[in-house]
Design an enzyme around this catalytic site. Structure first.
Site, PDB file in Angstrom:
ATOM      1  N   SER A 124       0.838  -1.202   0.000  1.00  0.00           N
ATOM      2  CA  SER A 124       0.000   0.000   0.000  1.00  0.00           C
ATOM      3  C   SER A 124       0.866   1.243   0.000  1.00  0.00           C
ATOM      4  O   SER A 124       1.989   1.242   0.534  1.00  0.00           O
ATOM      5  CB  SER A 124      -0.853  -0.023   1.271  1.00  0.00           C
ATOM      6  OG  SER A 124      -1.443   1.221   1.497  1.00  0.00           O
ATOM      7  N   TYR A 148      -1.859  -0.989  10.911  1.00  0.00           N
ATOM      8  CA  TYR A 148      -2.110  -1.519   9.565  1.00  0.00           C
ATOM      9  C   TYR A 148      -0.899  -1.260   8.668  1.00  0.00           C
ATOM     10  O   TYR A 148      -0.392  -2.170   7.989  1.00  0.00           O
ATOM     11  CB  TYR A 148      -3.377  -0.875   8.958  1.00  0.00           C
ATOM     12  CG  TYR A 148      -3.510  -1.139   7.482  1.00  0.00           C
ATOM     13  CD1 TYR A 148      -3.863  -2.403   7.013  1.00  0.00           C
ATOM     14  CD2 TYR A 148      -3.235  -0.141   6.535  1.00  0.00           C
ATOM     15  CE1 TYR A 148      -3.959  -2.662   5.654  1.00  0.00           C
ATOM     16  CE2 TYR A 148      -3.333  -0.389   5.174  1.00  0.00           C
ATOM     17  CZ  TYR A 148      -3.686  -1.647   4.736  1.00  0.00           C
ATOM     18  OH  TYR A 148      -3.768  -1.897   3.387  1.00  0.00           O
ATOM     19  N   LYS A 152       2.053  -3.820   6.645  1.00  0.00           N
ATOM     20  CA  LYS A 152       2.480  -3.803   5.235  1.00  0.00           C
ATOM     21  C   LYS A 152       4.002  -3.659   5.155  1.00  0.00           C
ATOM     22  O   LYS A 152       4.672  -4.381   4.400  1.00  0.00           O
ATOM     23  CB  LYS A 152       1.792  -2.666   4.475  1.00  0.00           C
ATOM     24  CG  LYS A 152       0.292  -2.839   4.329  1.00  0.00           C
ATOM     25  CD  LYS A 152      -0.062  -4.078   3.500  1.00  0.00           C
ATOM     26  CE  LYS A 152      -1.542  -4.317   3.378  1.00  0.00           C
ATOM     27  NZ  LYS A 152      -1.891  -5.639   2.867  1.00  0.00           N
TER      28      LYS A 152
HETATM   29  P1  NAD Z   1     -11.103  -6.655   1.194  1.00  0.00           P
HETATM   30  O1  NAD Z   1     -11.291  -6.622   2.666  1.00  0.00           O
HETATM   31  O2  NAD Z   1     -12.263  -6.381   0.318  1.00  0.00           O
HETATM   32  O3  NAD Z   1     -10.455  -8.058   0.759  1.00  0.00           O
HETATM   33  C1  NAD Z   1      -9.589  -8.778   1.604  1.00  0.00           C
HETATM   34  C2  NAD Z   1     -10.115 -10.198   1.664  1.00  0.00           C
HETATM   35  O4  NAD Z   1      -9.247 -10.974   2.500  1.00  0.00           O
HETATM   36  C3  NAD Z   1     -11.516 -10.304   2.269  1.00  0.00           C
HETATM   37  O5  NAD Z   1     -12.338 -11.035   1.391  1.00  0.00           O
HETATM   38  C4  NAD Z   1     -11.306 -11.050   3.587  1.00  0.00           C
HETATM   39  O6  NAD Z   1     -12.411 -11.873   3.909  1.00  0.00           O
HETATM   40  C5  NAD Z   1     -10.045 -11.839   3.295  1.00  0.00           C
HETATM   41  N1  NAD Z   1      -9.244 -12.177   4.474  1.00  0.00           N
HETATM   42  C6  NAD Z   1      -8.799 -11.338   5.459  1.00  0.00           C
HETATM   43  N2  NAD Z   1      -8.057 -12.027   6.334  1.00  0.00           N
HETATM   44  C7  NAD Z   1      -8.020 -13.314   5.903  1.00  0.00           C
HETATM   45  C8  NAD Z   1      -7.405 -14.493   6.388  1.00  0.00           C
HETATM   46  N3  NAD Z   1      -6.682 -14.509   7.517  1.00  0.00           N
HETATM   47  N4  NAD Z   1      -7.559 -15.652   5.691  1.00  0.00           N
HETATM   48  C9  NAD Z   1      -8.300 -15.670   4.557  1.00  0.00           C
HETATM   49  N5  NAD Z   1      -8.905 -14.579   4.054  1.00  0.00           N
HETATM   50  C10 NAD Z   1      -8.764 -13.417   4.721  1.00  0.00           C
HETATM   51  O7  NAD Z   1      -9.900  -5.633   0.854  1.00  0.00           O
HETATM   52  P2  NAD Z   1      -9.397  -5.087  -0.547  1.00  0.00           P
HETATM   53  O8  NAD Z   1      -9.727  -3.642  -0.608  1.00  0.00           O
HETATM   54  O9  NAD Z   1      -9.790  -5.973  -1.630  1.00  0.00           O
HETATM   55  O10 NAD Z   1      -7.835  -5.180  -0.292  1.00  0.00           O
HETATM   56  C11 NAD Z   1      -7.076  -6.304  -0.683  1.00  0.00           C
HETATM   57  C12 NAD Z   1      -5.652  -6.116  -0.194  1.00  0.00           C
HETATM   58  O11 NAD Z   1      -5.129  -4.902  -0.711  1.00  0.00           O
HETATM   59  C13 NAD Z   1      -5.511  -6.033   1.322  1.00  0.00           C
HETATM   60  O12 NAD Z   1      -4.342  -6.695   1.707  1.00  0.00           O
HETATM   61  C14 NAD Z   1      -5.374  -4.549   1.580  1.00  0.00           C
HETATM   62  O13 NAD Z   1      -4.643  -4.273   2.740  1.00  0.00           O
HETATM   63  C15 NAD Z   1      -4.615  -4.096   0.338  1.00  0.00           C
HETATM   64  N6  NAD Z   1      -4.842  -2.683  -0.001  1.00  0.00           N
HETATM   65  C16 NAD Z   1      -6.118  -2.224  -0.126  1.00  0.00           C
HETATM   66  C17 NAD Z   1      -6.314  -0.880  -0.437  1.00  0.00           C
HETATM   67  C18 NAD Z   1      -7.707  -0.312  -0.531  1.00  0.00           C
HETATM   68  O14 NAD Z   1      -7.851   0.911  -0.407  1.00  0.00           O
HETATM   69  N7  NAD Z   1      -8.731  -1.100  -0.784  1.00  0.00           N
HETATM   70  C19 NAD Z   1      -5.214  -0.032  -0.621  1.00  0.00           C
HETATM   71  C20 NAD Z   1      -3.939  -0.562  -0.502  1.00  0.00           C
HETATM   72  C21 NAD Z   1      -3.758  -1.896  -0.182  1.00  0.00           C
HETATM   73  C1  WQD Z   2      -9.213   9.998   1.013  1.00  0.00           C
HETATM   74  C2  WQD Z   2      -9.358  11.485   1.296  1.00  0.00           C
HETATM   75  C3  WQD Z   2      -9.659  11.974   3.637  1.00  0.00           C
HETATM   76  C4  WQD Z   2     -13.563  10.047   4.046  1.00  0.00           C
HETATM   77  C5  WQD Z   2      -6.794   4.828   2.990  1.00  0.00           C
HETATM   78  C6  WQD Z   2      -5.713   4.116   3.746  1.00  0.00           C
HETATM   79  C7  WQD Z   2      -4.642   3.655   2.797  1.00  0.00           C
HETATM   80  C8  WQD Z   2      -5.246   2.817   1.677  1.00  0.00           C
HETATM   81  C9  WQD Z   2      -6.387   3.521   1.017  1.00  0.00           C
HETATM   82  C10 WQD Z   2      -5.151   0.543   2.364  1.00  0.00           C
HETATM   83  C11 WQD Z   2      -8.587  11.943   2.543  1.00  0.00           C
HETATM   84  C12 WQD Z   2     -10.888  12.359   2.848  1.00  0.00           C
HETATM   85  C13 WQD Z   2     -12.373  10.530   3.536  1.00  0.00           C
HETATM   86  C14 WQD Z   2     -14.556  10.975   4.461  1.00  0.00           C
HETATM   87  C15 WQD Z   2     -13.114  12.778   3.815  1.00  0.00           C
HETATM   88  N1  WQD Z   2      -5.788   1.603   2.172  1.00  0.00           N
HETATM   89  N2  WQD Z   2     -12.155  11.871   3.419  1.00  0.00           N
HETATM   90  N3  WQD Z   2     -14.285  12.306   4.321  1.00  0.00           N
HETATM   91  O1  WQD Z   2      -6.974   7.840   3.859  1.00  0.00           O
HETATM   92  O2  WQD Z   2      -6.061   8.236   1.515  1.00  0.00           O
HETATM   93  O3  WQD Z   2      -6.217   5.959   2.353  1.00  0.00           O
HETATM   94  O4  WQD Z   2      -7.341   3.959   1.997  1.00  0.00           O
HETATM   95  O5  WQD Z   2      -3.984   0.341   2.230  1.00  0.00           O
HETATM   96  O6  WQD Z   2      -3.732   2.924   3.544  1.00  0.00           O
HETATM   97  O7  WQD Z   2      -5.154   5.024   4.694  1.00  0.00           O
HETATM   98  O8  WQD Z   2      -8.280   7.114   1.804  1.00  0.00           O
HETATM   99  O9  WQD Z   2     -10.621   7.274   1.065  1.00  0.00           O
HETATM  100  O10 WQD Z   2     -10.109   7.254   3.550  1.00  0.00           O
HETATM  101  O11 WQD Z   2      -9.522   9.257   2.199  1.00  0.00           O
HETATM  102  O12 WQD Z   2     -12.920  14.002   3.723  1.00  0.00           O
HETATM  103  O13 WQD Z   2     -15.627  10.601   4.944  1.00  0.00           O
HETATM  104  O14 WQD Z   2     -10.747  11.742   1.594  1.00  0.00           O
HETATM  105  O15 WQD Z   2      -9.411  12.914   4.644  1.00  0.00           O
HETATM  106  O16 WQD Z   2      -8.121  13.233   2.287  1.00  0.00           O
HETATM  107  P1  WQD Z   2      -6.837   7.394   2.457  1.00  0.00           P
HETATM  108  P2  WQD Z   2      -9.712   7.664   2.171  1.00  0.00           P
END
Ligand code: NAD
Ligand code: WQD
Length: 342
Positions: A124, A148, A152
């Site tokens: 991430s 979190y 990562k």
């Molecule tokens: P999500 O929660 O929709 O998907 C994650 C999946 O993993 C879920 O279906 C959950 O049930 C499963 N899971 C969690 N722990 C588990 C375990 N111990 N064993 C088996 N399954 C398990 O999340 P997403 O948005 O699809 O994100 C996928 C990956 O990408 C995650 O690792 C997340 O940290 C990373 N990521 C997400 C974002 C984002 O903003 N969505 C940004 C950066 C990184």
């Molecule tokens: C985006 C912008 C908020 C909600 C997060 C995780 C990051 C990654 C992606 C997993 C910011 C603003 C948000 C609201 C708002 N996930 N905001 N009102 O914080 O950039 O990233 O998700 O890895 O690790 O930190 O994403 O969508 O929460 O926020 O004003 O109700 O929107 O302040 O500027 P963020 P976000």
């Protein structure tokens, strides 16, 4: 030969499953369904007209995971499974460290046992902490601002150490920026539990009338209009990035990090306007205090992914908004289709 997709029922995983199957890959999905619904995988099957093995297995249970490797001919892994809510990780650090780290250790141990050494890991942009310079390159300083984020960073380190110990591993660390949008069909999309933490699902739930108004967290940042700036990337572009990364791993060994973003930053207010324009709906909002831990500005330099993987994000913000809205309108309660709007 098949690709194991951990967390394949989740938001990014389900979109990646569709892309993989569409490009002719065989997949096996493992998910505990702790943050997802089996309906997402039913719809992956429906969209691709393909059945694939699914195991309701938790990565914290290594014996069950071993059975998946015994029963399938797996040659590589895309590892999405993990808990991902930043705020929740501050409140429940042990759950986050346990799930995200132990889950990955178990996975890698089983992979080693079965001589599977190719893995694409969901990292991430959060590993850049509070970046000093934007756009952010992969060699920027790394830090974590939440448990979190630590999981990562630590997983990246574990995977680097694994390669140091055994140069047969081939590892891609994909640092996603802010994934939004949904599949064009409106059949799969992001289905957050409870009130969304992230901006885009929050905006679309205001638009559909589930939530009254958006709180914009701060308008006094040193940005274009004072609101936070992020690099929003369409989830289908992101899914395609995984396939490019996997194909890269096929012909090489090593461990490499790649930013997956568009390289463009949009402020919260710009996102509200873009959503309103693309969907012709009004979003009520008010300005609220800054959210603790938030940073002013974060967007990617994805030149490395372009050069090494041959990947670029293609979809613009209008399409991201339209696709989010289509998914939201057709699934007002996400995958829980037995509920009706009141
Ligand atoms: P999500 O929660 O929709 O998907 C994650 C999946 O993993 C879920 O279906 C959950 O049930 C499963 N899971 C969690 N722990 C588990 C375990 N111990 N064993 C088996 N399954 C398990 O999340 P997403 O948005 O699809 O994100 C996928 C990956 O990408 C995650 O690792 C997340 O940290 C990373 N990521 C997400 C974002 C984002 O903003 N969505 C940004 C950066 C990184
Ligand atoms: C985006 C912008 C908020 C909600 C997060 C995780 C990051 C990654 C992606 C997993 C910011 C603003 C948000 C609201 C708002 N996930 N905001 N009102 O914080 O950039 O990233 O998700 O890895 O690790 O930190 O994403 O969508 O929460 O926020 O004003 O109700 O929107 O302040 O500027 P963020 P976000």
């Amino acid at each position: 030969m098949a690709i194991l997709i951990t967390g394949g029922a989740g938001y990014i995983g389900s979109h990646t499953c569709v892309q993989l199957i569409s490009q002719g890959y065989k997949i096996v999905v493992v998910d505990s369904l702790s943050n997802s619904n089996i309906e997402s995988l039913n719809r992956v099957s429906e969209l691709t007209d393909t059945e694939f093995p699914f195991y309701n297995v938790n990565l914290l249970d290594p014996d069950s995971l071993e059975r998946v490797f015994e029963e399938n001919h797996i040659d590589s892994v895309i590892h999405f499974a993990g808990l991902k809510a930043v705020g929740e990780s501050v409140l429940r650090p042990l759950d986050y460290y346990h799930n995200n780290l132990t889950g990955t250790f178990n996975l890698c141990k089983v992979m080693e046992k079965f001589h599977v050494k190719k893995i694409v890991f969901s990292s991430s942009a959060t590993v850049y902490g509070n970046p000093k310079l934007v756009p952010i390159k992969e060699d920027a300083p790394l830090s974590a601002t939440s448990p979190y984020g630590q999981t990562k960073l630590m997983t990246e380190q574990v995977l680097r150490d694994l390669f140091e110990a055994d140069s047969g591993w081939s590892i891609a660390l994909l640092r996603y920026f802010n994934p939004i949008g949904a599949h064009l069909s409106g059949r799969i999309g992001e289905d957050p539990t409870g009130i969304p933490n992230n901006l885009m699902p929050f905006i679309s739930q205001v638009a559909i009338g589930k939530l009254d108004q958006l709180s914009i967290y701060g308008n006094d940042y040193a940005t274009v209009d004072g609101t936070g700036v992020r690099d929003y990337i369409h989830v289908v572009d992101l899914a395609k990035g995984h396939i490019k990364a996997l194909e890269h791993l096929m012909g090489t060994t090593g461990v490499e990090a790649f930013n997956l973003g568009t390289g463009k930053g949009y402020s919260v207010l710009q996102m509200v306007k873009a959503f309103e324009k693309a969907t012709r709906t009004a979003i009520t909002y008010s300005i609220a205090p800054r959210r603790p831990g938030d940073i002013a500005e974060c967007y990617a330099d994805s030149t490395k992914a372009k050069k090494v993987l041959g990947w670029v994000a293609e979809k613009e913000i209008e399409e991201m908004c339209r696709d989010t809205w289509r998914w939201q309108q057709r699934n007002p309660h996400g995958y829980k289709h037995d509920q009706v709007l009141t």
